[in-house]
Write an enzyme that holds these catalytic residues in place. Structure first.
Site, short mmCIF file in Angstrom:
data_model
loop_
_atom_site.label_atom_id
_atom_site.label_comp_id
_atom_site.label_asym_id
_atom_site.label_seq_id
_atom_site.Cartn_x
_atom_site.Cartn_y
_atom_site.Cartn_z
N LYS A 148 0.81 -1.22 0.00
CA LYS A 148 0.00 0.00 0.00
C LYS A 148 0.85 1.27 0.00
CE LYS A 148 -4.46 -1.70 1.41
NZ LYS A 148 -5.62 -1.57 2.28
N ARG A 184 -3.86 -10.26 4.81
CA ARG A 184 -4.16 -10.30 3.37
C ARG A 184 -2.98 -9.73 2.59
NH1 ARG A 184 -6.49 -6.64 -0.27
NH2 ARG A 184 -7.90 -7.57 -1.85
#
Length: 369
Positions: A304, A339
């Site tokens: 991210k 995840r």
């Protein structure tokens, strides 16, 4: 009305502690020895006291009745061992961290958009490679939720995800559907998906609550501040950690009211969704707090933007080191599901992390009284 929060602030590898012992956090492989008892009225924190694990009962007993009751509930939730989730023939244990592999069947995801959209064989090959590398669940998504991503017609989303889910289900894999649209969720469950992973926490589509409740499938409720098509909008917080905690509690209560079983609800603080770098880091450092809600915690920060912001704007495909660092922080915080894009590397990190906490391999007797 005042609210109470019990935030673990001192984690340990063993039950021994110089602070008078430690408790097992979330029934997992992590222990906590000290806690902050935080009382907030509105947006203002009015008190913050440090309490050792062995002194918690006495500290809660000194609180007003309403706060004491909330504290007892959170104290019990922090120590709760969650039952496994049944995903078809597979059992997903929640007494140890599990790795969820990401399979994006989209043209524009921030990390791997377009790679598997027009090549179902390649998508399935990648999914099976993640399973062989140790992924417990494959998370299939047909819509990019990155900031500024174009809206997707739900019919296209169904066409993207259903064929992949059908083939994965036929192979016996545990599958989650990453969608916020009721028609996509319904089609994915019919195709063989086992878990619903909704980044809008079942807010985007009014039918989703009913469909998930009727299906009996486990559901992940993720925090995102925005409504409608922009989940990243309206990210204004008085205290990001406590605000996200309260928001997830409200969405959990809405799911319960709709008939979703308590043991089928998982929570995700939504790293990267409508939050600044500092707010994301604050949430990651506060991850153990979210166990006080009494549900398994899913953590997703793989590749991210915050990693690039801390590493000279490294592009998404060069964020493996940061992704592993954040995964390890999630393991340390007893998050039950992490995840990720890079499954093999994360599973290897998990194996080493577990080895460091294995009493058969490490003598913890010298680490405290």
């Amino acid at each position: 009305m005042p609210k109470l929060y019990i935030r673990p602030i001192a984690l340990a590898e063993s039950p021994q502690s110089e602070h008078g012992g430690a408790v097992r956090l979330a029934g997992g492989l992590v222990y906590a020895s000290r806690f902050a008892l935080i009382v907030r009225e509105g947006a203002r924190v009015v008190s913050r006291n440090l309490v050792g694990a062995s002194d918690m009962a006495e500290a809660l007993g000194r609180l007003p009745d309403a706060l004491a009751a909330a504290g007892e509930a959170q104290w019990g939730a922090l120590r709760m061992a969650h039952p496994p989730l049944q995903c078809g023939a597979r059992t997903l244990r929640l007494d140890q961290p599990q790795v969820m592999g990401i399979l994006n069947v989209t043209p524009d995801s921030f990390s791997d958009g377009g790679k598997f959209l027009d090549d179902p064989a390649a998508a399935l090959e990648h999914a099976h490679a993640m399973l062989e590398a140790g992924a417990s669940v494959i998370d299939v998504g047909g819509e990019s939720t990155r900031p500024g991503a174009a809206a997707v017609w739900e019919g296209d989303e169904v066409k993207r995800v259903v064929p992949v889910i059908e083939k994965l289900a036929a192979s016996g894999a545990a599958i989650s559907i990453d969608s916020r649209r009721s028609s996509v969720i319904e089609a994915a469950l019919a195709a063989g998906a086992h878990i619903v992973n909704d980044v809008s926490a079942l807010r985007h589509d009014p039918r989703s609550l009913e469909i998930v409740a009727r299906s009996g499938a486990p559901v992940v409720l993720m925090h995102a501040p925005g409504d409608a098509d922009d989940l990243h909008a309206d990210g204004v917080y008085a205290d990001v950690v406590l605000d996200v905690f309260d928001w997830l509690a409200e969405r959990r209560d809405a799911a319960l009211a709709a008939g979703i079983a308590r043991e089928k609800i998982l929570l995700d603080p939504g790293i990267g969704f409508g939050k600044s770098l500092a707010e994301n880091l604050a949430l990651i450092n506060a991850l153990p707090l979210f166990h006080a809600l009494g549900h398994p915690v899913l953590f997703g920060a793989s590749r991210k933007r915050l990693i690039g912001a801390l590493s000279n704007e490294a592009p998404a495909h060069q964020r493996l080191g940061g992704s592993l660092t954040l995964a390890l922080r999630a393991f340390d915080a007893a998050c039950q599901i992490v995840r990720v894009h890079d499954v093999a590397e994360t599973v290897q990190a998990l194996h080493v992390w577990r080895g460091l906490r294995d009493a058969a391999l490490t003598d913890f007797s010298q680490m405290g009284d």
